[in-house]
Design a protein around this motif. Structure first.
Motif, short mmCIF file in Angstrom:
data_model
loop_
_atom_site.label_atom_id
_atom_site.label_comp_id
_atom_site.label_asym_id
_atom_site.label_seq_id
_atom_site.Cartn_x
_atom_site.Cartn_y
_atom_site.Cartn_z
N ALA A 217 -7.60 6.77 10.21
CA ALA A 217 -7.82 5.86 8.29
C ALA A 217 -7.47 5.13 8.08
O ALA A 217 -7.86 3.53 7.36
CB ALA A 217 -8.34 7.64 7.61
N GLN B 69 -4.60 9.72 0.15
CA GLN B 69 -4.70 8.81 -0.88
C GLN B 69 -4.09 7.42 -0.37
O GLN B 69 -2.81 7.17 -0.54
CB GLN B 69 -5.44 8.94 -2.26
N LEU C 173 -8.17 2.30 -1.91
CA LEU C 173 -8.21 1.78 -0.77
C LEU C 173 -9.30 3.38 0.11
O LEU C 173 -10.22 3.13 1.26
CB LEU C 173 -7.93 1.22 0.30
N TRP C 174 -8.49 4.60 0.21
CA TRP C 174 -9.35 5.14 0.14
C TRP C 174 -8.98 6.91 -0.20
O TRP C 174 -8.28 6.45 -0.02
CB TRP C 174 -9.12 5.28 2.33
N GLU D 146 -4.54 0.50 -3.00
CA GLU D 146 -3.35 -1.01 -3.15
C GLU D 146 -2.17 -1.13 -4.31
O GLU D 146 -2.96 -1.12 -5.48
CB GLU D 146 -4.86 -1.83 -3.14
N LYS E 34 -8.36 1.56 7.32
CA LYS E 34 -8.36 0.68 5.97
C LYS E 34 -7.92 -0.45 5.84
O LYS E 34 -7.67 -1.21 5.47
CB LYS E 34 -8.13 1.52 5.12
N ARG F 18 -7.58 -2.60 8.40
CA ARG F 18 -7.46 -3.25 9.24
C ARG F 18 -6.48 -4.40 10.28
O ARG F 18 -6.39 -5.41 10.16
CB ARG F 18 -8.75 -4.58 8.48
N THR G 128 0.87 -0.98 -0.02
CA THR G 128 0.05 0.03 -0.53
C THR G 128 0.93 1.50 0.56
O THR G 128 2.01 0.90 0.05
CB THR G 128 -1.04 0.07 0.80
#
Length: 579
Positions: free
Chosen positions: A296, A264, A274-275, A267, A300, A302, A246
């Motif tokens: 955040a 931003q 992803l965000w 991936e 994202k 996880r 990422t």
């Protein structure tokens, strides 16, 4: 000579082969060994100028004007930029970009290439990869009649080593679980006047440092991420090149008391976003924005984390955005402008005035005061060193549980004031708060043990430090002490490695040059001294030209040394006279 219309201008379409490297002016980049390497703007401009007169010697004044148009910089800027250029070309020995001593530089050859530009490979290697240091082995003892004279030179130079602080991150203990790799790319500066790069860089740096505190994440180093700036490739390509899953990319626009940040998270394998988010807030909300971005990213990805980890993530101990901005400006001046000593000092002084509890700003202020690269006379230099100790006292009072100021104060005690006994408790306290494997502690202790005459102990510490971090500044101190013991081949291997991975380290070049006259070859030392900078360069050249019998050039360099640095580094003037 190359066709003028093809060689001039950053947008030229003609490519040039220089040894094993290919220079593409249209993309402002160098390709070598399947790598795409970025150069800073000044080094690129210098290469353009050298190509215009390939095979000819270009004088220093012309190159200074070409590399820094409409700017006044010190002559030390030129050898440092040439050093970066040589590294990118794979020309560490200076065979293709040759120094013409006392005059300028010459690019030996550049062959035009007409074939189309190749596409950037999807998986680029890192610009400068880690390289293991060869095993150390005993070498013959000191030889030649120069030894006793040069031993004085080497020993006196240790005073200068003590004047420069080495900053190395402690080696972290790996987390049992495999951390998630991520790259935080340098944020773009979108301010109206494009004069806030120090702020956009600093913001991404601090975000990088915050995320790096979590064991669940492995953040790619700043230098690796910076190497892909302005290559004309997108964030995904950069992420694949850096071999991370990422990438966090962004931009900053600071306008008065308002700030706009866009980020931003991408991936790299799938190319999916992803965000992404935009923050348009008052500048006073800066730290809240940093925290929201970090939360955040973790969400994202996880990753499981505890609330207290997030609370402790922000590394800098200030709640003042204004002090933070002055702090970032001071760092930028320190590392990006060799004439910015007073501007850097003023910025750190403003930071601690805005926030008297700003620990990191006090440490940086002390470092600047002690460095000696700003005063106009000896009294101001001495006063600065005393003020540096008071600033470190203040930092320790603010945060006695953080090792940095303890290590720094111990370093300055023995190197500035010869307080050998007082230095040890501070250094030991710094190690206690961090680790005995803290590279910064090991390097400082290496220098202290050597200053007290225990070179063997210093070298043993150096072996341990290099094992922990093969690219650290321990290589410089280790190479220097091996040179003092007459173990030249070992010293040269270690110092050459350091100069390759950190071409901006003028100490590595200086000590490479120092070993040559000791072996009866002062002529070869010249190019190493030319690649050094500031007081080191003039010290080395004055002594080397004396060895070569060139009294005029020796006196010229000694006179410059006296004029520019005599009030700050009198020991260097003394050692040249002694030599």
């Amino acid at each position: 000579m190359p066709d003028e219309k093809d060689s001039k201008g950053m947008g030229s379409s003609r490519r040039w082969r220089i040894g094993a490297a290919v220079f593409d002016p249209s993309q402002s980049r160098i390709e070598r060994d399947e790598q795409v390497l970025e150069l800073d703007q000044s080094s690129l401009l210098l290469l353009h100028r050298l190509i215009e007169q390939v095979g000819e010697t270009v004088d220093k004044e012309t190159l200074l004007h070409a590399g820094w148009p409409d700017r006044i910089v010190t002559e030390n800027s030129l050898p440092k930029a040439i050093g970066r250029l040589r590294q990118a070309l794979g020309d560490e020995q200076g065979e293709r970009v040759r120094v013409i001593h006392g005059y300028g530089y010459c690019l030996v050859s550049a062959i035009p290439i007409e074939e189309p530009l190749k596409a950037i490979p999807p998986m680029m290697a890192s610009p400068v990869g880690p390289e293991s240091v060869p095993a150390l082995s005993p070498t013959p003892s000191v030889r030649g009649t120069h030894w006793q004279t040069w031993l004085l030179f080497v020993a006196a130079a240790s005073l200068l080593m003590g004047m420069v602080a080495f900053r190395s991150k402690a080696t972290a203990t790996p987390s049992p679980a495999e951390p998630t790799p991520i790259a935080v790319l340098p944020f773009a500066d979108l301010s109206p006047n494009h004069d806030q790069r120090y702020f956009s860089d600093g913001l991404s740096d601090e975000l990088m440092a915050s995320l790096d505190q979590l064991p669940q994440i492995k953040v790619v180093g700043r230098n690796s991420a910076l190497s892909y700036r302005n290559l004309g490739v997108d964030a995904l390509t950069m992420g694949r090149a850096l071999k991370v899953g990422t990438v966090l990319d962004g931009s900053v626009r600071k306008d008065g008391d308002h700030i706009h940040v866009t980020v931003q998270l991408l991936e790299t394998n799938s190319g999916n976003r992803l965000w992404s988010e935009s923050y348009d807030r008052p500048y006073k909300d800066l730290f809240t924005i940093q925290d929201e971005i970090a939360r955040a990213v973790l969400g994202k990805l996880r990753l499981d984390f505890q609330p207290e980890q997030i609370k402790a993530m922000r590394g800098l101990r200030t709640n003042s955005p204004e002090a933070f901005e002055r702090y970032l400006f001071g760092i930028h001046q320190t590392f990006n402008d060799e004439t910015g000593g007073r501007r850097s000092l003023a910025a750190f002084e403003q930071a601690v005035q805005l926030d008297p509890g700003f620990y990191e700003a006090w440490v940086r202020l002390a470092d600047t005061l002690a460095s000696g690269f700003y005063p106009d006379d000896a009294e101001e230099a001495l006063d600065g060193k005393r003020r540096a100790m008071l600033a470190l006292d203040r930092a320790i009072a603010i945060a006695p549980d953080i090792p940095d100021a303890w290590l720094e104060r111990g370093d300055w005690k023995y190197s500035l004031f010869w307080d050998w006994e007082g230095a040890v408790p501070d250094l030991e306290q710094g190690a206690k708060l961090s680790s005995k494997d803290n590279i910064s502690y090991l390097v400082r202790m290496m220098r202290l043990r050597a200053a007290l005459g225990h070179l063997d102990e210093s070298i043993a510490l150096g072996r341990h430090a290099i094992k922990l971090d093969p690219n650290s500044t321990a290589n410089v101190v280790m190479g220097y002490h091996l040179t003092a013991l007459g173990r030249y081949e070992e010293a040269e291997r270690i110092l050459t490695h350091r100069a390759r991975v950190a071409p901006q380290d003028e100490h590595a070049h200086f000590y490479l040059g120092l070993g040559k006259p000791l072996q009866g070859n002062p002529q070869e030392s010249l190019r190493h001294f030319e690649d050094s900078a500031h007081v080191l360069r003039l010290t080395g050249l004055a002594a080397a030209y004396h060895s070569l019998g060139d009294r005029k050039k020796s006196d010229q360099n000694l006179e410059l040394l006296q004029q520019r640095y005599g009030h700050m580094f009198p020991a260097n003037v003394t050692e040249v006279h002694a030599y």
